[in-house]
Design an enzyme around this catalytic site. Structure first.
Site, PDB file in Angstrom:
ATOM      1  N   ARG A 240      33.676  72.206  98.006  1.00  0.00           N
ATOM      2  CA  ARG A 240      33.924  72.721  96.663  1.00  0.00           C
ATOM      3  C   ARG A 240      32.739  73.577  96.250  1.00  0.00           C
ATOM      4  NH1 ARG A 240      38.449  71.983  96.775  1.00  0.00           N
ATOM      5  NH2 ARG A 240      39.834  70.825  95.393  1.00  0.00           N
ATOM      6  N   GLU A 269      34.327  80.112  91.230  1.00  0.00           N
ATOM      7  CA  GLU A 269      35.321  80.965  91.874  1.00  0.00           C
ATOM      8  C   GLU A 269      36.522  81.207  90.937  1.00  0.00           C
ATOM      9  OE1 GLU A 269      35.910  78.226  95.250  1.00  0.00           O
ATOM     10  OE2 GLU A 269      37.993  78.024  94.624  1.00  0.00           O
ATOM     11  N   HIS A 287      38.800  80.601  99.573  1.00  0.00           N
ATOM     12  CA  HIS A 287      39.357  79.246  99.417  1.00  0.00           C
ATOM     13  C   HIS A 287      40.709  79.110 100.147  1.00  0.00           C
ATOM     14  CE1 HIS A 287      39.206  75.529  96.578  1.00  0.00           C
ATOM     15  NE2 HIS A 287      39.816  75.227  97.731  1.00  0.00           N
TER      16      HIS A 287
HETATM   17  C1  8YV Z   1      43.817  73.900  97.786  1.00  0.00           C
HETATM   18  C2  8YV Z   1      41.825  72.383  98.252  1.00  0.00           C
HETATM   19  O1  8YV Z   1      44.360  74.982  98.390  1.00  0.00           O
HETATM   20  O2  8YV Z   1      43.254  70.548  98.616  1.00  0.00           O
HETATM   21  C3  8YV Z   1      42.194  70.948  98.142  1.00  0.00           C
HETATM   22  O3  8YV Z   1      41.391  70.184  97.585  1.00  0.00           O
HETATM   23  O4  8YV Z   1      40.747  72.750  97.974  1.00  0.00           O
HETATM   24  C4  8YV Z   1      42.802  73.386  98.761  1.00  0.00           C
HETATM   25  O5  8YV Z   1      43.483  72.852  99.845  1.00  0.00           O
HETATM   26  C5  8YV Z   1      43.368  74.326  96.416  1.00  0.00           C
HETATM   27  O6  8YV Z   1      42.590  73.386  95.750  1.00  0.00           O
HETATM   28  C6  8YV Z   1      44.575  74.671  95.575  1.00  0.00           C
HETATM   29  O7  8YV Z   1      45.041  73.639  94.778  1.00  0.00           O
END
Ligand code: 8YV
Length: 326
Positions: A240, A269, A287
């Site tokens: 993150r 972001e 991402h």
């Molecule tokens: C997502 C992610 O695409 O699952 C997660 O925690 O970071 C990614 O796989 C993103 O958060 C969209 O919701």
């Protein structure tokens, strides 16, 4: 009997929407606008459920504006966009999408590690810019991946997937640090050795971050930690934004205090720290670690299953705060 009303806060696969419409009266956002917090709260008013992604923040303020809300299903395994204690206090169920993205995200972690260590995008930019006029012995010489030491910070399911790829596929010596140590069986399956955070930083040739974001993990990697790493090391963040101090990282990359970084997530972001855009030794992706068609479908299906499971059958599949069910 009228169907429960839900909000699907971002664009989703048409098939997911069609499935949800069989069970719910759906307000959707197929135009994929990014709403302000006030707009989100206004649209959530009167809804029993929400299908969210990592971009929608559900906190006490939003919850106070939407007393009918009963469940928020995040299409993500990470859920730092949810204030879970505030949701629990209001008896709002939170769900996420674990497991279905583990292997795909681990694949991408490795892709980013390889691209970073072997300078894939930097050399591609050079070629596309027409600068490749002759071969030379040290052109884009990068860091060895096979047989090197792979450090993993955060040893959940995705961390373990990366460890297995490194140990079994690339003969890497895998070390990890985590809040809690894995069982001996899991350590053996991952061929991974538990070390202190300090040893991890000092020893890893490639350090991959896979820990969840929280107030405690904010800036886990800042100037002091970067200074502990080898000058030849690479850093990969697929966890993150906010876990790394992006400004400090950009400075370390510019001054070659570490060799290179691969980043799929950023502080604030989709904005990216401007200094990261000007250093050559960083691979930047928007991402996309879980972005394969199959996996994004599986994530959308699981989020939809959680809404249907809870609002129609009373049984969500992957609750984060199951105490609200009792
Ligand atoms: C997502 C992610 O695409 O699952 C997660 O925690 O970071 C990614 O796989 C993103 O958060 C969209 O919701």
């Amino acid at each position: 009997m009228s169907k429960p009303r839900i909000l699907v806060a971002r664009a989703v696969f048409p098939e997911t929407l069609a499935r949800l419409e069989q069970h719910f009266e759906v307000e959707h956002n197929q135009a994929d606008q990014v709403w302000s917090k006030q707009d989100l709260a206004a649209r959530l008013r009167g809804k029993a459920g929400a299908f969210t992604t990592g971009t929608e923040r559900i906190d006490a303020e939003v919850l106070a504006a939407c007393p009918e809300l009963k469940v928020c299903a995040n299409m993500a395994v990470g859920y730092n966009n949810f204030d879970v204690p505030a949701m629990t206090a209001r008896k709002v169920l939170a769900t996420n999408t674990p497991d279905v993205l583990t292997e795909t995200t681990a694949d991408f972690g490795f892709a980013l590690l390889m691209a970073t260590a072997r300078r894939v995008t930097e050399s591609e930019h050079y070629l596309r810019a027409g600068k490749w006029t002759k071969w030379s012995y040290d052109m884009f010489a990068g860091a060895e991946v096979h047989g090197s030491t792979l450090g993993i910070l955060g040893m959940g399911r995705i961390g373990q997937g990366i460890a297995k790829r490194g140990a079994h596929g690339f003969g890497m010596d895998v070390i990890y640090h985590n809040r809690s140590r894995l069982s001996p069986d899991l350590e053996a399956a991952c061929k991974a050795r538990y070390v202190s955070k300090e040893e991890l930083l000092e020893t890893a040739d490639h350090l991959v971050l896979v820990l969840p974001y929280s107030a405690e993990s904010h800036h886990t990697i800042g100037a002091a930690e970067l200074a502990q790493m080898k000058p030849t090391a690479t850093l990969v963040n697929i966890a993150r934004g906010g876990i790394v101090d992006d400004g400090a990282l950009a400075a370390a990359l510019r001054d070659r205090r570490i060799a290179a970084a691969g980043l799929d997530v950023f502080e604030g972001e989709p904005k990216v720290h401007p200094d990261l855009l000007t250093v050559p030794n960083v691979v930047l992706t928007p991402h996309i670690a879980s972005a394969t068609v199959q996996t994004r479908r599986a994530m959308a299906d699981l989020a939809a299953d959680n809404l249907i499971g809870f609002l129609v059958n009373g049984r969500p599949l992957t609750p984060l705060n199951p105490e609200v069910l009792s």
